[in-house]
Write an enzyme that holds these catalytic residues in place. Structure first.
Site, PDB file in Angstrom:
ATOM      1  N   GLY A   8       0.830  -1.203   0.000  1.00  0.00           N
ATOM      2  CA  GLY A   8       0.000   0.000   0.000  1.00  0.00           C
ATOM      3  C   GLY A   8       0.865   1.254   0.000  1.00  0.00           C
ATOM      4  O   GLY A   8       0.573   2.219   0.708  1.00  0.00           O
ATOM      5  N   SER A  10       1.452   3.502  -2.297  1.00  0.00           N
ATOM      6  CA  SER A  10       1.180   4.545  -3.292  1.00  0.00           C
ATOM      7  C   SER A  10       0.588   5.819  -2.699  1.00  0.00           C
ATOM      8  O   SER A  10       0.410   6.806  -3.410  1.00  0.00           O
ATOM      9  CB  SER A  10       0.236   4.005  -4.383  1.00  0.00           C
ATOM     10  N   ARG A  11       0.287   5.802  -1.383  1.00  0.00           N
ATOM     11  CA  ARG A  11      -0.357   6.980  -0.814  1.00  0.00           C
ATOM     12  C   ARG A  11      -0.191   6.985   0.704  1.00  0.00           C
ATOM     13  O   ARG A  11       0.226   6.016   1.308  1.00  0.00           O
ATOM     14  CB  ARG A  11      -1.850   6.991  -1.152  1.00  0.00           C
ATOM     15  N   VAL A  57      -2.494  -7.798  -2.170  1.00  0.00           N
ATOM     16  CA  VAL A  57      -2.070  -8.573  -0.995  1.00  0.00           C
ATOM     17  C   VAL A  57      -3.135  -9.568  -0.549  1.00  0.00           C
ATOM     18  O   VAL A  57      -2.815 -10.561   0.122  1.00  0.00           O
ATOM     19  CB  VAL A  57      -1.689  -7.651   0.187  1.00  0.00           C
ATOM     20  N   ASN A  85       1.432  -2.438   5.359  1.00  0.00           N
ATOM     21  CA  ASN A  85       0.645  -1.215   5.508  1.00  0.00           C
ATOM     22  C   ASN A  85      -0.686  -1.254   4.776  1.00  0.00           C
ATOM     23  O   ASN A  85      -1.603  -0.505   5.114  1.00  0.00           O
ATOM     24  CB  ASN A  85       1.483  -0.029   5.015  1.00  0.00           C
ATOM     25  N   TYR A 150     -12.940  -3.493  10.834  1.00  0.00           N
ATOM     26  CA  TYR A 150     -11.606  -2.887  10.890  1.00  0.00           C
ATOM     27  C   TYR A 150     -10.923  -3.198  12.223  1.00  0.00           C
ATOM     28  O   TYR A 150      -9.739  -3.529  12.274  1.00  0.00           O
ATOM     29  CB  TYR A 150     -11.747  -1.380  10.691  1.00  0.00           C
ATOM     30  N   ALA A 152     -11.531  -5.768  14.149  1.00  0.00           N
ATOM     31  CA  ALA A 152     -11.196  -7.194  14.152  1.00  0.00           C
ATOM     32  C   ALA A 152      -9.911  -7.460  13.379  1.00  0.00           C
ATOM     33  O   ALA A 152      -9.037  -8.219  13.820  1.00  0.00           O
ATOM     34  CB  ALA A 152     -12.342  -8.009  13.557  1.00  0.00           C
ATOM     35  N   LYS A 154      -7.450  -5.276  12.617  1.00  0.00           N
ATOM     36  CA  LYS A 154      -6.289  -4.659  13.265  1.00  0.00           C
ATOM     37  C   LYS A 154      -5.963  -5.348  14.595  1.00  0.00           C
ATOM     38  O   LYS A 154      -4.791  -5.472  14.966  1.00  0.00           O
ATOM     39  CB  LYS A 154      -6.535  -3.170  13.486  1.00  0.00           C
ATOM     40  N   ILE A 183      -4.528  10.201  11.779  1.00  0.00           N
ATOM     41  CA  ILE A 183      -3.425  10.720  10.977  1.00  0.00           C
ATOM     42  C   ILE A 183      -4.024  11.375   9.734  1.00  0.00           C
ATOM     43  O   ILE A 183      -4.948  10.842   9.124  1.00  0.00           O
ATOM     44  CB  ILE A 183      -2.465   9.594  10.556  1.00  0.00           C
TER      45      ILE A 183
END
Length: 239
Positions: A8, A10-11, A57, A85, A150, A152, A154, A183
């Site tokens: 991940g 690209s950004r 991925v 990431n 999300y 679960a 993480k 962030i």
């Protein structure tokens, strides 16, 4: 040469980490799924120190084929650092959550960690050095409403980090997780920043560059005695 794979990349946070690692002398493998333009932009910002590596991925076969092809092209090298990431959010209360949103979030974040890391471990073990850095989240530590999928995914990353660290420590491989709070990236666009920052003791959102600085340290030789840890970077939001 020292090679670091950033999924991940690209950004957002992934881009910032790729740039920072390039500044520290790594050749960066910038993983992306479809947005080659932004991935190339990351590589340009890293002053060309690396290459693009396209694969999803969440697709085990595609991931293994891409990594195997890279290894064949670089028979004398190995990927010593991996930053897992890649991830997405599909927020909704669980009662209304489409099944597809559950699987997509878990497949990319949690299964993606396995799909990428597992084939890279043998070379790290052979060379007796490796750095595995997994991007977790405050959501995986405390759980957040509307983010059952999300949280679960993480939370699973955090548990897997602690388990894998114990498996590979004797081989000079460290495994750590970074748990960012809010962030400023495209993943937090649309959130009510003015209201949310009032809940943060530091009274602001963090920057991708701050997360990248932490990742760069964990990737360094100086961090060799830090493993199995989850490092929060959240302005005091959840400590």
């Amino acid at each position: 040469m020292n090679y670091a794979l950033v999924t991940g990349g690209s950004r957002g946070i992934g881009r910032a980490i790729a740039i920072r690692l390039a500044q520290q002398g790594f050749q960066i493998l910038i993983n992306y799924v479809s947005n080659q333009t932004e991935a190339q932009r990351t590589l340009d910002m890293a002053e060309g120190h690396g290459e693009l590596l396209q694969f999803d991925v969440a697709d085990s076969q595609q991931t293994r084929q891409a990594l195997a092809a890279w290894q064949q092209q670089h028979p004398e090298e190995y990927i010593s650092v991996v930053v897992n990431n890649a991830g997405i959010r599909r927020d909704n209360v669980m009662a209304l959550m489409p099944e597809a949103d559950w699987h997509q979030v878990v497949d990319i974040t949690l299964s993606g960690f396995f799909n990428v890391t597992q084939p890279l471990l043998p070379a790290m073990q052979l060379h007796r050095f490796g750095r595995i850095i997994n991007m977790a989240s405050v959501s995986g530590l405390k759980g957040l409403p509307g983010q059952t999928n999300y949280s679960a995914a993480k939370g699973g990353i955090i548990a897997a980090t602690k388990a894998l660290a114990q498996e590979v420590a004797r081989r000079g491989i460290t495994v750590n997780a970074i748990a960012p709070g809010f962030i400023k990236t495209d993943m937090t666009e649309g959130l009510d920043e003015a209201t949310l920052k009032k809940t943060i003791p530091a009274n602001r959102f963090g920057t991708p560059e701050e997360v990248a600085a932490l990742a760069a340290f964990l990737a360094s030789t100086e961090a060799g005695y830090i493993t199995g840890n989850v490092v929060s970077i959240n302005g005091g939001l959840y400590t």
